[in-house]
Design an enzyme around this catalytic site. Structure first.
Site, PDB file in Angstrom:
ATOM      1  N   ASN A   9      -9.302 -14.901  18.088  1.00  0.00           N
ATOM      2  CA  ASN A   9      -8.207 -15.035  18.740  1.00  0.00           C
ATOM      3  C   ASN A   9      -7.077 -15.834  17.477  1.00  0.00           C
ATOM      4  OD1 ASN A   9      -6.447 -16.395  19.330  1.00  0.00           O
ATOM      5  ND2 ASN A   9      -6.617 -18.193  19.993  1.00  0.00           N
ATOM      6  N   LYS A  11      -4.248 -15.503  17.128  1.00  0.00           N
ATOM      7  CA  LYS A  11      -2.963 -16.631  17.180  1.00  0.00           C
ATOM      8  C   LYS A  11      -1.394 -16.430  16.892  1.00  0.00           C
ATOM      9  CE  LYS A  11      -6.362 -20.484  17.165  1.00  0.00           C
ATOM     10  NZ  LYS A  11      -6.712 -22.438  17.377  1.00  0.00           N
ATOM     11  N   HIS A  95      -5.870 -20.519  27.666  1.00  0.00           N
ATOM     12  CA  HIS A  95      -5.970 -21.393  25.912  1.00  0.00           C
ATOM     13  C   HIS A  95      -5.765 -22.616  25.975  1.00  0.00           C
ATOM     14  CE1 HIS A  95      -7.165 -22.513  21.769  1.00  0.00           C
ATOM     15  NE2 HIS A  95      -7.299 -21.351  21.629  1.00  0.00           N
ATOM     16  N   GLU A  97      -4.283 -24.422  23.650  1.00  0.00           N
ATOM     17  CA  GLU A  97      -3.105 -24.343  23.196  1.00  0.00           C
ATOM     18  C   GLU A  97      -2.083 -24.116  23.873  1.00  0.00           C
ATOM     19  OE1 GLU A  97      -3.630 -22.051  19.812  1.00  0.00           O
ATOM     20  OE2 GLU A  97      -5.299 -23.296  18.515  1.00  0.00           O
ATOM     21  N   GLU A 167     -14.029 -24.256  25.025  1.00  0.00           N
ATOM     22  CA  GLU A 167     -13.694 -24.711  23.840  1.00  0.00           C
ATOM     23  C   GLU A 167     -13.307 -26.103  24.095  1.00  0.00           C
ATOM     24  OE1 GLU A 167     -12.331 -21.295  22.236  1.00  0.00           O
ATOM     25  OE2 GLU A 167     -10.631 -21.992  22.991  1.00  0.00           O
ATOM     26  N   GLY A 173     -10.418 -26.116  15.819  1.00  0.00           N
ATOM     27  CA  GLY A 173      -9.519 -26.571  14.541  1.00  0.00           C
ATOM     28  C   GLY A 173      -9.135 -27.297  13.801  1.00  0.00           C
ATOM     29  N   SER A 213     -14.045 -24.456  16.205  1.00  0.00           N
ATOM     30  CA  SER A 213     -14.432 -24.505  14.682  1.00  0.00           C
ATOM     31  C   SER A 213     -16.030 -23.460  14.512  1.00  0.00           C
ATOM     32  CB  SER A 213     -14.675 -26.180  14.039  1.00  0.00           C
ATOM     33  OG  SER A 213     -13.271 -26.485  14.037  1.00  0.00           O
TER      34      SER A 213
HETATM   35  C1  PEP Z   1      -9.822 -20.329  18.880  1.00  0.00           C
HETATM   36  O1  PEP Z   1      -8.657 -20.583  18.785  1.00  0.00           O
HETATM   37  O2  PEP Z   1     -10.013 -20.282  20.246  1.00  0.00           O
HETATM   38  C2  PEP Z   1     -10.319 -21.447  19.018  1.00  0.00           C
HETATM   39  C3  PEP Z   1     -11.858 -21.817  18.918  1.00  0.00           C
HETATM   40  O3  PEP Z   1      -9.984 -22.213  17.774  1.00  0.00           O
HETATM   41  P1  PEP Z   1     -11.288 -22.494  15.888  1.00  0.00           P
HETATM   42  O4  PEP Z   1     -12.283 -21.292  15.566  1.00  0.00           O
HETATM   43  O5  PEP Z   1      -9.879 -21.810  14.726  1.00  0.00           O
HETATM   44  O6  PEP Z   1     -11.069 -23.694  16.349  1.00  0.00           O
END
Ligand code: PEP
Length: 251
Positions: A9, A11, A95, A97, A167, A173, A213
């Site tokens: 992803n 973003k 997601h 976010e 998630e 992040g 992460s």
């Molecule tokens: C994501 O954006 O779905 C995500 C898991 O980000 P990160 O790997 O940076 O934690």
């Protein structure tokens, strides 16, 4: 046997030229990998060019969001038809976010999942709790709510096209990965819920990714868990080197 799915992803990162460079480095780096489905989800503006770069490779195109209507007076929105037209096979829905900053709800996620499936796009439905929800013992309740809300009225025959991404918001992040055991506990619960809503067979077949992460250093231990079938990768998907290492975790 569930085929692992590793999705990047990107973003709101990467201009068109940066995206083309990253995509071509990934194509090069994952050449010959057959054991996993590899998806990259660039920003909308780069989808068309990235689609050309990954043509005839084992890398699949995905988008980060979509509107549920086919077309209409929805200024600023992108429809599933446009994504399909550009060559997307997957689309990330709900997601955290988007839930946190753009008012995405279970209801809108459900409309999007339905609409994507109607049109042959495969949704990656994201579910997961915040830190406050985890600390107040609400993890399972939240995950159940996201899952049941997002999958409402999705018929069993469509479920083979759905991917779930667990998630935990506190791990996105932040550099704080859920331990493999913490992730597995929830992934297993999600599979149990799918069995209750649909059937054991559908639960056995559905792929459930972990996201939060994920890095080359932790992917192996995460993937060793029986209910983790892949990863949704944010930060580490923005560099070919780290994303390729994640894809090649078992090679
Ligand atoms: C994501 O954006 O779905 C995500 C898991 O980000 P990160 O790997 O940076 O934690």
């Amino acid at each position: 046997m569930r085929k692992p799915i590793i999705a990047g992803n990107w973003k709101m990162f990467k201009t068109i030229s940066e995206a083309k460079t990253l995509a071509s480095e990934i194509v090069e780096g994952v050449k010959g990998v057959e054991g996993a489905e590899i998806v990259i989800c660039p920003p909308f503006t780069a989808l068309s060019e990235v689609s050309k770069v990954i043509k005839n490779s084992n890398v699949i195109l995905g988008a980060q969001n979509m509107h549920w209507e086919k077309e209409g007076a929805y200024t600023g929105e992108i429809s599933r038809n446009f994504l399909f037209d550009i060559g997307c096979q997957y689309v990330i829905i709900g997601h955290s976010e988007r839930r946190q900053y753009f008012g995405e709800t279970n209801k809108t996620c459900n409309l999007k999942v339905k609409s994507a499936l109607e049109f042959g796009l495969k949704p990656i439905l994201c579910v997961g709790e915040t830190l406050a929800e985890r600390e107040s013992g609400k993890t399972f309740e939240i995950v159940e709510n996201h899952l049941k809300g997002g999958l409402k009225e999705i018929p069993p025959e469509k479920m083979k096209c759905v991917v779930i991404a667990y998630e935990p918001v506190w791990a996105i992040g932040t550099g704080k990965t859920a331990t493999p055991e913490q992730a597995e506990e929830v992934q297993k619960y999600i599979r149990k819920l799918v069995a209750e809503i649909y059937s054991e067979k559908i639960a056995e077949e559905i792929r459930i990714q972990y996201g939060g992460s994920v890095k080359p250093e932790n992917i192996k231990d995460l993937m060793a868990q029986p209910d983790i079938d892949g990863a949704l990768v944010g930060g580490a998907s923005l560099k070919a080197e780290t994303f390729v290492k994640i894809v090649r975790f078992n090679l």
